[in-house]
Scaffold this motif. Structure first.
Motif, mmCIF file in Angstrom:
data_model
loop_
_atom_site.group_PDB
_atom_site.id
_atom_site.type_symbol
_atom_site.label_atom_id
_atom_site.label_comp_id
_atom_site.label_asym_id
_atom_site.label_seq_id
_atom_site.Cartn_x
_atom_site.Cartn_y
_atom_site.Cartn_z
ATOM 1 N N GLU A 48 0.836 -1.211 0.000
ATOM 2 C CA GLU A 48 0.000 0.000 0.000
ATOM 3 C C GLU A 48 0.867 1.257 0.000
ATOM 4 O OE1 GLU A 48 -3.782 -1.981 2.448
ATOM 5 O OE2 GLU A 48 -2.309 -0.731 3.492
ATOM 6 N N TYR A 51 2.549 1.629 -3.444
ATOM 7 C CA TYR A 51 1.557 2.052 -4.427
ATOM 8 C C TYR A 51 1.301 3.553 -4.317
ATOM 9 C CZ TYR A 51 -2.842 2.660 -6.894
ATOM 10 O OH TYR A 51 -3.824 3.115 -7.735
ATOM 11 N N LYS A 107 2.008 5.668 -7.697
ATOM 12 C CA LYS A 107 0.765 5.576 -8.466
ATOM 13 C C LYS A 107 0.675 6.568 -9.618
ATOM 14 C CE LYS A 107 -1.882 8.570 -5.302
ATOM 15 N NZ LYS A 107 -3.028 8.629 -4.362
ATOM 16 N N SER A 155 -10.495 -10.172 -11.989
ATOM 17 C CA SER A 155 -10.322 -9.959 -10.549
ATOM 18 C C SER A 155 -11.510 -10.506 -9.771
ATOM 19 C CB SER A 155 -10.177 -8.459 -10.259
ATOM 20 O OG SER A 155 -10.176 -8.209 -8.874
ATOM 21 N N ARG A 168 -12.551 -3.708 -9.441
ATOM 22 C CA ARG A 168 -11.828 -3.081 -10.538
ATOM 23 C C ARG A 168 -10.487 -2.497 -10.125
ATOM 24 N NH1 ARG A 168 -15.473 1.479 -12.609
ATOM 25 N NH2 ARG A 168 -13.689 1.740 -14.024
ATOM 26 N N TYR A 169 -10.229 -2.376 -8.830
ATOM 27 C CA TYR A 169 -9.038 -1.652 -8.389
ATOM 28 C C TYR A 169 -8.115 -2.537 -7.560
ATOM 29 C CZ TYR A 169 -11.973 2.257 -9.770
ATOM 30 O OH TYR A 169 -12.775 3.109 -10.475
ATOM 31 N N LEU A 170 -6.823 -2.313 -7.734
ATOM 32 C CA LEU A 170 -5.825 -2.999 -6.937
ATOM 33 C C LEU A 170 -5.802 -2.414 -5.525
ATOM 34 C CD1 LEU A 170 -3.412 -5.086 -7.095
ATOM 35 C CD2 LEU A 170 -1.945 -3.086 -7.435
ATOM 36 N N GLU A 179 -7.799 0.649 -3.306
ATOM 37 C CA GLU A 179 -8.936 1.581 -3.297
ATOM 38 C C GLU A 179 -8.980 2.292 -1.952
ATOM 39 O OE1 GLU A 179 -13.647 1.566 -4.621
ATOM 40 O OE2 GLU A 179 -12.675 -0.296 -4.018
ATOM 41 N N LYS A 180 -8.913 3.625 -2.006
ATOM 42 C CA LYS A 180 -8.892 4.457 -0.799
ATOM 43 C C LYS A 180 -7.808 4.009 0.169
ATOM 44 C CE LYS A 180 -13.791 5.686 -1.120
ATOM 45 N NZ LYS A 180 -15.124 5.656 -0.464
ATOM 46 N N LYS A 212 -6.877 -4.390 -2.121
ATOM 47 C CA LYS A 212 -8.080 -5.214 -2.204
ATOM 48 C C LYS A 212 -7.784 -6.717 -2.311
ATOM 49 C CE LYS A 212 -11.241 -3.319 -1.809
ATOM 50 N NZ LYS A 212 -11.805 -2.766 -0.561
ATOM 51 N N TRP A 214 -6.300 -11.898 -8.494
ATOM 52 C CA TRP A 214 -6.378 -11.021 -9.672
ATOM 53 C C TRP A 214 -5.373 -11.457 -10.738
ATOM 54 C CZ3 TRP A 214 -2.685 -7.098 -11.233
ATOM 55 C CH2 TRP A 214 -1.521 -7.082 -10.472
#
Length: 359
Positions: free
Chosen positions: A54, A57, A61, A71, A75-77, A79-80, A84, A91
């Motif tokens: 994290e 990233y 990013k 996945s 949709r996201y590796l 998120e916030k 994930k 994935w």
């Protein structure tokens, strides 16, 4: 007379955003972070490294694209701020470098360098792909080169080596060395692309196009890698060619200075000579790259010729006008092309190197 040249074009239409950083050390640091994140993401479980992934990233990013093909977790590796997937099985996809399309003027200056030199046979370093080269030749070089070859090399960033040649110098065979190994590791960072070209007298000219490992934050490791690459090229020359009889050129960006320990295997290859030595080009005027951080003028682009070709060489030189700030770099002795008034417009941060041979 045949003109043969080599040029690091720094990609033709787009380049990873990181490669456009003026601070090369900073860019290298980000690349290392991306490499580490990719390594961690290949693990079956992320439990022990979730926080590290994290954090990495968040740091990189802005310079990457996460390509997710399938996945289980959306949709996201990340998120916030939360990772994930819990492991590689969650994935399918890969991390790519975010690219930035060049200004049209930048592409035009790259083409201007090549068009100005008018080489019959042009070796190219850092070409995105065969279709890109074909487009560049058609749109920017007026289809000057009939034959073109690019082979996808070992660099996942899409910086490959290639060659173009004019109508009277057809490419007849080509050989890639991307699978060459030493101790089960790939030798070439990109490739040593061997291209056979048919001359008008029905003789062959062989051009070996290279792009050696760059210097990085681990000098000892990168030096060792370049030396292994130079040794492999030397082995290829000794085993596949008779340098006293065959017309052979070794071309490209070798990322090190003449007579460095890393390039010693090439300089000590019997029957092989640096073309600038052959023509007696001034030793203090051979630089092809300026490293701003160290204020160093580096001669890192090369054309070597075989003994058979050496007596045919009539002249050699460099075209630096596609570089930014040339007047400052040469104390007014040379100037960049008119209109090249920003570093992002440079045709390349390398000079083009050429020689003429009576063949």
């Amino acid at each position: 007379m045949v003109r043969i040249a080599t040029y690091n074009v720094e990609n033709l239409f787009s380049r990873p955003v990181l490669f456009n950083m003026r601070d090369h050390a900073k860019a290298s640091l980000y690349l290392e972070k991306i490499k580490e994140m990719t390594r961690l993401l290949d693990q079956p479980s992320y439990a022990a490294d979730e926080v590290t992934i994290e954090k990495l990233y968040e740091e990189v990013k802005d310079y990457i694209v996460v390509n997710i093909r399938a996945s289980k977790v959306g949709r996201y590796l990340v998120e916030k701020g939360d990772l994930k997937p819990k492991g590689r099985d969650d994935w399918d996809g890969f991390i790519d470098l975010k690219r930035e399309r060049f200004d049209e003027a930048t592409v035009a200056f790259t083409a201007k360098v090549i068009s100005t030199v008018k080489a019959d046979i042009q070796a190219l370093v850092e070409v995105e792909s065969a279709p890109t080269l074909q487009m560049f030749n058609t749109d920017r070089l007026g289809s000057s080169y009939r034959d073109r070859i690019v082979v996808d090399g070992n660099d996942p960033r899409g910086i490959d080596v290639g060659l173009v040649s004019k109508k009277n110098f057809p490419i007849v065979t080509a050989k890639t060395n991307i699978f060459a190994r030493q101790d089960n590791s790939l030798i070439f960072s990109r490739d040593c692309l061997e291209v056979e070209i048919r001359l008008a007298n029905n003789r062959s000219l062989f051009v070996l196009v290279n792009h050696f490992k760059a210097k990085d934050r681990d000098p000892a490791a990168s030096d060792k890698k370049r030396k292994a690459q130079a040794s492999e090229v030397s082995r290829i020359l000794k085993e596949r060619y008779d340098l006293s009889e065959d017309y052979v050129v070794v071309a490209g960006d070798l990322n090190d200075e003449p007579h460095s320990d890393a390039l010693a295997p090439l300089y000590t290859t019997p029957g092989l000579s640096n073309v600038l030595d052959v023509t007696g080009h001034p030793a203090d005027d051979r630089w092809t790259y300026y490293y701003a951080k160290d204020k160093a003028y580096n001669a890192i682009d090369y054309l070597f010729v075989s003994d058979a070709l050496k007596p045919k060489v009539k002249a050699a030189g460099l075209e630096r006008r596609g570089m930014y700030g040339l007047d400052k770099l040469t104390n007014g002795a040379q100037s960049s092309f008119p209109g090249l008034d920003h570093w992002k417009l440079a045709g390349s941060d390398h000079a083009l190197l050429w020689f003429d041979a009576d063949l």
